[in-house]
Design an enzyme around this catalytic site. Structure first.
Site, short mmCIF file in Angstrom:
data_model
loop_
_atom_site.label_atom_id
_atom_site.label_comp_id
_atom_site.label_asym_id
_atom_site.label_seq_id
_atom_site.Cartn_x
_atom_site.Cartn_y
_atom_site.Cartn_z
CG ASP A 192 -3.88 5.17 7.14
OD1 ASP A 192 -2.68 4.89 7.38
OD2 ASP A 192 -4.49 4.69 6.17
CG HIS A 250 -0.92 3.61 4.71
ND1 HIS A 250 -2.17 3.18 5.07
CD2 HIS A 250 -0.30 2.58 4.11
CE1 HIS A 250 -2.31 1.92 4.69
NE2 HIS A 250 -1.20 1.53 4.11
CB SER A 284 -0.93 0.02 1.21
OG SER A 284 -0.18 -0.16 2.40
#
Ligand code: NAG
Ligand code: NAG
Ligand code: NAG
Ligand code: NAG
Length: 363
Positions: free
Chosen positions: A328, A331, A39
Site C-alpha cells: 500500500d 508498507h 506497522s
C-alpha cells in the site's frame, strides 16, 4: 536373544531421543523474542485500541493463511512473522490480545509483540493516528518483566532475557510525520534538530529496555522513506523525496553510533543493525535481481501510484503481489518483507552490521 533385542531397541530409542532433543534445541535459536515497533511489525495490537490506523479488513491479508485480515499492514506475513520463523519460534501474539479480558492465563516465556501501527519514538506521531508509542510499549514490557520475575525469580528472568532477542523497528513515522505534506513540525525544528531529539529519546528508551534485562538488540533501521508511494505521490514527477531519504539514511547512521556507544558503556550488550535504507534502494535500482517489476506504485489503493487512497475495501489491488515492492502507500509486500528478513537474518556487512541476527541469536 530377546534380551539382546530389547537392549538394541533401547539403544536405538535412546539415540533417536537424543537426536530429537538436539533437533528441538537446534530449531529454536533463542528462548524468546520481544518485538517493539510500528506497522512494519504490528501483528494486530491496533485491533485492540481505538485507532483509525487499522488493517483488520480486506484487502489486507489476502495472501495470509485463510486469506484473513489480521491487523497486519500487508498482503501476507510481515517482518515480525518472518524473523520468528527464522529463529524457530512460533508466531508471536500481539500483546494486547493476550491481556484482553477473555485471555487471562497467558505466559510470556516465548516473548510477545508490542508493535503498533503509527508508533513513533516521539509522541507526536499519535496526533495523526492513535497508536502505542514506543514509550507505552516499553511500559507494557515492564509489566511483562514484572510477571516474569514473579514466575521465574530475578535470576531466572535475567537468564531468560539475556538469551532472548529484542527486535526494534521504529523511526519511520517520526520521519513521515515531519516530511509529510501538512507538517507543522517543520516550522518548529530543522531536520537536524529532529534527529537529535529522536536519537536522544531513543537512547533513553533503549536504556530502559536494557535495564529490564535486554542484552541482544536487533535494530531494523528505517527504509528510504522518500521512495514509498505516499512520498512519490507528493512529487509531480513521481520521483523519490530526496530530502526525506537523506535524513532517513542519516538517522540510521546516528542509530549505528548510538548502539556502538551503548556497547562501549555496557560490554554485555550485543546488537545487529540492519540497513533497510540501502536494501530498499537496491530493490528500486535493480528490481530484476529480486524478482520485482513494480517498485513505484502500491499494489492496493486508488489514484496516482495507488497512493492517493489507502488500501481500503473499496480500493483496487494488483493481481500479482509478489512482483510489487509496496503493498500500500506505506508498507512493503510480503515478498519484500521476506527478502528483507532473509538479509536481516543471514546477510553480511554493510547491510547487517556488525553481525547478522543469526549470529546475534547464537551468542
Ligand atoms: C488469546 O491469545 C491467543 C494466543 O495465545 C490468541 O491466538 C487469541 O486470539 C487471543 N484471544 C483473544 C480474544 O484475543
Ligand atoms: C510521551 O508521553 C508520555 C505520557 O505523557 C510521557 O511519559 C513520555 O515521556 C512522552 N515521550 C516522549 C518521547 O515525549
Ligand atoms: C521531485 O523529485 C526530483 C528528483 O528527485 C527532485 O529534484 C525534486 O526536488 C522533487 N520535488 C519535490 C517537490 O519533492
Ligand atoms: C558480544 O559481546 C561480547 C562482549 O563485548 C563480545 O566479547 C563478543 O565478541 C560479542 N559477540 C559477537 C559475535 O560480536
Amino acid at each position: 536373544m530377546g534380551h539382546c533385542n530389547s537392549v538394541v531397541s533401547f539403544f536405538f530409542f535412546f539415540i533417536s531421543f537424543l537426536i530429537t532433543m538436539n533437533h528441538t534445541q537446534a530449531d529454536k535459536m533463542v528462548p524468546a523474542m520481544f518485538i517493539f515497533g510500528d506497522s512494519l511489525v504490528d501483528v494486530g495490537n491496533n485491533n485492540h485500541i481505538k485507532s483509525l490506523l487499522k488493517a483488520n479488513f480486506p484487502h489486507n491479508g489476502i495472501d495470509f493463511t485463510g486469506h484473513k485480515a489480521t491487523g497486519r499492514f500487508t498482503n501476507g506475513k510481515n517482518a515480525a512473522d518472518f524473523i520468528v520463523e527464522k529463529l524457530g519460534l512460533p508466531i508471536l501474539p500481539p500483546y494486547l490480545s493476550l491481556v484482553s479480558a477473555s485471555n487471562k492465563s497467558n505466559s510470556f516465556f516465548g516473548g510477545v509483540n508490542f508493535a503498533s501501527g503509527g508508533a513513533g519514538i516521539m509522541n507526536y506521531t499519535k496526533q495523526f493516528f492513535d497508536s502505542l508509542s514506543l514509550d507505552e510499549q516499553i511500559d507494557y514490557y515492564s509489566t511483562v518483566y514484572g510477571d516474569l520475575v514473579e514466575q521465574l525469580g530475578a535470576a531466572g528472568t535475567q537468564k531468560l532475557l539475556s538469551k532472548s532477542l529484542f527486535g526494534i523497528v521504529i523511526g519511520s513515522n517520526d520521519m513521515l510525520g515531519y516530511f509529510g505534506s501538512s507538517s507543522s513540525l517543520r516550522q518548529k525544528m530543522t531536520p537536524q534538530q529532529l534527529l537529535d531529539l529522536m536519537v536522544s529519546t531513543l537512547q533513553g528508551q533503549l536504556k530502559r529496555i536494557f535495564n529490564l534485562g535486554a542484552r541482544k538488540f536487533a535494530f531494523i533501521g528505517v527504509g528510504a522513506i522518500g521512495c514509498c508511494p505516499s512520498q512519490r505521490n507528493l512529487n509531480k514527477t513521481g520521483e523519490c523525496n530526496e530530502e526525506a531519504n537523506y535524513w532517513s539514511h542519516t538517522f540510521n547512521e546516528r542509530v549505528k553510533a548510538l548502539l556502538q556507544r551503548m556497547k562501549s558503556e555496557n560490554n554485555d550488550i550485543n546488537y545487529s543493525l540492519f540497513d533497510t535504507y540501502s536494501m530498499l534502494l537496491n530493490f528500486i535500482q535493480n528490481p530484476d535481481a529480486y524478482g520485482f517489476t513494480e517498485v513505484k506504485a502500491a499494489c492496493c489503493g486508488l489514484g496516482n501510484l495507488r497512493a492517493e487512497v489507502a488500501c481500503l475495501p473499496i480500493s483496487k489491488y494488483c493481481s500479482i503481489r509478489s512482483d510489487h515492492v509496496f503493498w500500500d502507500l506505506y508498507h512493503p509486500t510480503e515478498a519484500a518483507y521476506r527478502i528483507f528478513v532473509d538479509n536481516v537474518f543471514d546477510g553480511s556487512q554493510p547491510y547487517a552490521y556488525p553481525i547478522n541476527v543469526k549470529q546475534l541469536a547464537a551468542i
